[in-house]
Enzyme design. Structure first.
Site, PDB file in Angstrom:
ATOM      1  N   HIS A 161       0.864  -1.188   0.000  1.00  0.00           N
ATOM      2  CA  HIS A 161       0.000   0.000   0.000  1.00  0.00           C
ATOM      3  C   HIS A 161       0.894   1.229   0.000  1.00  0.00           C
ATOM      4  O   HIS A 161       2.101   1.141   0.186  1.00  0.00           O
ATOM      5  CB  HIS A 161      -0.958   0.016   1.194  1.00  0.00           C
ATOM      6  CG  HIS A 161      -0.301   0.027   2.536  1.00  0.00           C
ATOM      7  ND1 HIS A 161       0.470   1.073   3.000  1.00  0.00           N
ATOM      8  CD2 HIS A 161      -0.288  -0.897   3.528  1.00  0.00           C
ATOM      9  CE1 HIS A 161       0.901   0.809   4.210  1.00  0.00           C
ATOM     10  NE2 HIS A 161       0.469  -0.399   4.550  1.00  0.00           N
ATOM     11  N   ASP A 283      -1.244 -19.730  12.917  1.00  0.00           N
ATOM     12  CA  ASP A 283      -0.049 -20.214  13.593  1.00  0.00           C
ATOM     13  C   ASP A 283      -0.061 -19.797  15.064  1.00  0.00           C
ATOM     14  O   ASP A 283      -0.097 -18.602  15.380  1.00  0.00           O
ATOM     15  CB  ASP A 283       1.197 -19.647  12.899  1.00  0.00           C
ATOM     16  CG  ASP A 283       2.456 -20.368  13.299  1.00  0.00           C
ATOM     17  OD1 ASP A 283       2.894 -20.197  14.448  1.00  0.00           O
ATOM     18  OD2 ASP A 283       3.007 -21.119  12.465  1.00  0.00           O
ATOM     19  N   SER A 298       2.830  -5.022   7.260  1.00  0.00           N
ATOM     20  CA  SER A 298       2.374  -4.856   5.881  1.00  0.00           C
ATOM     21  C   SER A 298       3.524  -5.095   4.916  1.00  0.00           C
ATOM     22  O   SER A 298       4.637  -4.614   5.110  1.00  0.00           O
ATOM     23  CB  SER A 298       1.798  -3.456   5.655  1.00  0.00           C
ATOM     24  OG  SER A 298       2.757  -2.475   5.922  1.00  0.00           O
TER      25      SER A 298
END
Length: 334
Positions: A161, A283, A298
């Site tokens: 992004h 996990d 991110s």
């Protein structure tokens, strides 16, 4: 269709708002292989000039005043020159404004990608300095995650992004930037409606330059290739399926680890979107360490069936174990 999601939060220390459609030429994923990332990195991004973040009145000689508002300046304007003198830092802008001594001053600005000139008359405040009533920013810094390295042309892609100004919410018009290696020292764990963060420091080792800040990721040139050399084919959107996958990310130190996730939904209709996939952390080690997805993750690459399938981009505020990801085919540039 995507199930109900109240609010989405970006995963880095930067606020994400998609403001434009990024146009680029994407290669056939089947013909491309890259080195996956997963390492945390430090980012320093510099504006093209000085970004106006907000306008605010102050006490002038005749009472409350805001010369910037009177001159028609707006948030998101980028000031590039004062009376013909180039300014790139807050200090440079302040110095040139103070030189005006209250006389009419020309500001060259960028607004919506267009250059224009405005005339402003700074006012003297109680401290005997001249002001215009603008709050500004000249740079930003934060931690994110490298998605991939391309050894063929010494480039990289990261974040999934764009980097946006925290006050204005707009993608920052960058003049240049640099990325450096980072060490993660701790994690503030995520909880629903309270997203955590990766905490660390810039180690100072330069990795490369940042040359593009786009709605679907940041890109740039590498000064060094990472030590690891294993390459992964880039999966086409048709190859990415719902089901088990692996996320590579760094929650301590400087080396990424592999964690189990599940791709729960796929939306490949939007080629330039960074919300093609919905993933869920499964996990236990990662859930125990981070509570789910945290800011700074991110860009973390996703591997499925031995191929680079995508990269994490957002966390869901009301479900911090889930978030959006971009397809690798959309993220990787030729």
């Amino acid at each position: 269709m995507v199930k109900k999601v109240k609010i989405k939060a970006s995963l880095s220390a930067f606020i994400i708002i998609i403001t434009s459609i990024f146009s680029s030429i994407y290669i056939n994923a089947a013909e491309k292989s890259v080195i996956i990332g997963g390492e945390a990195f430090g980012l320093k991004l510099y504006c093209k000039g000085v970004l106006v973040t907000r306008l605010e009145s102050f006490e002038g000689k005749d009472g409350e005043t805001c010369p910037a508002k009177d001159a028609g300046l707006k948030s998101n304007d980028i000031i590039t020159k004062v009376n013909g003198v180039t300014v790139k830092t807050n200090d440079e802008l302040s110095r040139e404004i103070n030189k005006s001594k209250g006389k009419e001053t020309e500001l060259e600005i960028i607004r919506n990608d267009c250059y224009k000139t405005v005339t402003i008359k700074p006012e003297k405040s109680s401290d005997e300095r001249y002001y215009t009533g603008i709050w500004v920013r000249d740079s930003c810094a934060g931690i994110g995650t490298i998605s991939y390295y391309d050894p063929e042309n010494m480039t990289y892609g990261a974040l999934g992004h764009g980097i946006c100004d925290i006050d204005t919410g707009s993608i920052m018009e960058s003049d240049n930037g640099e990325i450096v290696s980072a060490d993660i020292t701790s994690v503030t764990k995520s909880e629903n409606n309270n997203i955590g963060t990766l905490n660390g420091y810039f180690s100072g080792t330069g990795i490369g330059r940042l040359t593009e800040n786009t709605p679907i990721g940041v890109y740039g040139s590498l000064s060094i290739i990472p030590e690891k050399s294993e390459v992964y084919p880039v999966a086409s959107k048709e190859e990415v399926k719902t089901g088990k996958a692996e996320l590579y990310t760094t929650v301590y130190g400087s080396k990424p680890k592999e964690y189990e996730i599940e791709i729960t939904q796929i939306n490949n209709d939007y080629k330039n979107s960074n919300k093609n996939l919905i993933i869920k952390i499964t996990d236990e080690e990662l859930l125990n360490a981070a509570g789910g997805i945290v800011q700074g993750m991110s860009g973390s690459p996703i591997i499925q069936n031995g191929k680079f399938a995508g990269a994490l981009t957002h966390v869901f505020l009301d479900d911090c174990q889930s978030g959006y990801a971009i397809l690798a085919e959309n993220l990787v540039k030729g």
